[in-house]
Motif scaffolding. Sequence first.
Motif, PDB file in Angstrom:
ATOM      1  N   TRP A  42       0.858  -1.180   0.000  1.00  0.00           N
ATOM      2  CA  TRP A  42       0.000   0.000   0.000  1.00  0.00           C
ATOM      3  C   TRP A  42       0.891   1.226   0.000  1.00  0.00           C
ATOM      4  O   TRP A  42       1.780   1.345   0.848  1.00  0.00           O
ATOM      5  N   SER A  44       0.898   5.332   0.207  1.00  0.00           N
ATOM      6  CA  SER A  44       0.113   6.510   0.582  1.00  0.00           C
ATOM      7  C   SER A  44       0.907   7.766   0.265  1.00  0.00           C
ATOM      8  O   SER A  44       2.102   7.849   0.557  1.00  0.00           O
ATOM      9  N   SER A  45       0.206   8.711  -0.337  1.00  0.00           N
ATOM     10  CA  SER A  45       0.801   9.999  -0.678  1.00  0.00           C
ATOM     11  C   SER A  45      -0.192  11.091  -0.272  1.00  0.00           C
ATOM     12  O   SER A  45      -1.246  10.811   0.284  1.00  0.00           O
ATOM     13  N   HIS A  53      -4.057  10.043   0.092  1.00  0.00           N
ATOM     14  CA  HIS A  53      -4.412   9.137  -1.006  1.00  0.00           C
ATOM     15  C   HIS A  53      -3.633   7.840  -0.812  1.00  0.00           C
ATOM     16  O   HIS A  53      -2.421   7.870  -0.621  1.00  0.00           O
ATOM     17  N   SER A  54      -4.315   6.709  -0.842  1.00  0.00           N
ATOM     18  CA  SER A  54      -3.669   5.390  -0.736  1.00  0.00           C
ATOM     19  C   SER A  54      -4.069   4.539  -1.917  1.00  0.00           C
ATOM     20  O   SER A  54      -5.211   4.600  -2.384  1.00  0.00           O
ATOM     21  N   HIS A  76      -1.489   8.980  -7.757  1.00  0.00           N
ATOM     22  CA  HIS A  76      -0.354   8.924  -6.823  1.00  0.00           C
ATOM     23  C   HIS A  76       0.916   9.494  -7.450  1.00  0.00           C
ATOM     24  O   HIS A  76       1.700  10.139  -6.761  1.00  0.00           O
ATOM     25  N   THR A  87       4.296   6.950   2.380  1.00  0.00           N
ATOM     26  CA  THR A  87       4.355   5.852   3.331  1.00  0.00           C
ATOM     27  C   THR A  87       4.003   4.594   2.557  1.00  0.00           C
ATOM     28  O   THR A  87       3.040   4.585   1.782  1.00  0.00           O
TER      29      THR A  87
END
Length: 174
Positions: A42, A44-45, A53-54, A76, A87
């Motif tokens: 996954w 995430s940004s 946003h994931s 992303h 992350t």
Amino acid sequence: MDTTPRSSRPTFPDGYGIPETTDGLLTWDQVEPRLREAMHYWLSSVRPDGRPHSVPRWGVWLEGRFWYDGAPTTRHTRNVEVNPAVTLTLESGTEVVIVEGESHATRAEPDGLGARLAEAFGKYADAGYSPGPDSWAGPDGGGLRVVTPRRVMAWFAFPTDCTRFTFGEPDGRV
């Protein structure tokens, strides 16, 4: 980049039961194989307006970094072009690995990194994805991106083995 991180205890609020000693810390040799062997990640940004946003991603952990590819028009990718902070997590909520770092566009020549990446991406061949060594050599790098870790948090037996790994300079600069 030094690919051998330093380990320490993470800071949690009182009451979580995190040990005060370093006894039981995980080693990088216990954590890194999970990053290499995972099939699903996954990522995430942060959108330009600050909303998270994931997205699930396929990718490979190779040479101390996470490599993935995709169209530059995806949400992303547009996010990380503005703010590279990301992350990356694995799927498990009990055997936890959380990578914090930055995502940047890159490329890979077929006779070096491209060959190593194509071999590592072989784990997706049964799912129909088999990029060749030249997949990331074009002017746009074939959409190749790399996440360089700054910090990794991991635990497999919470709270006894909660471990923070940091990458970068010995004084904490990254």
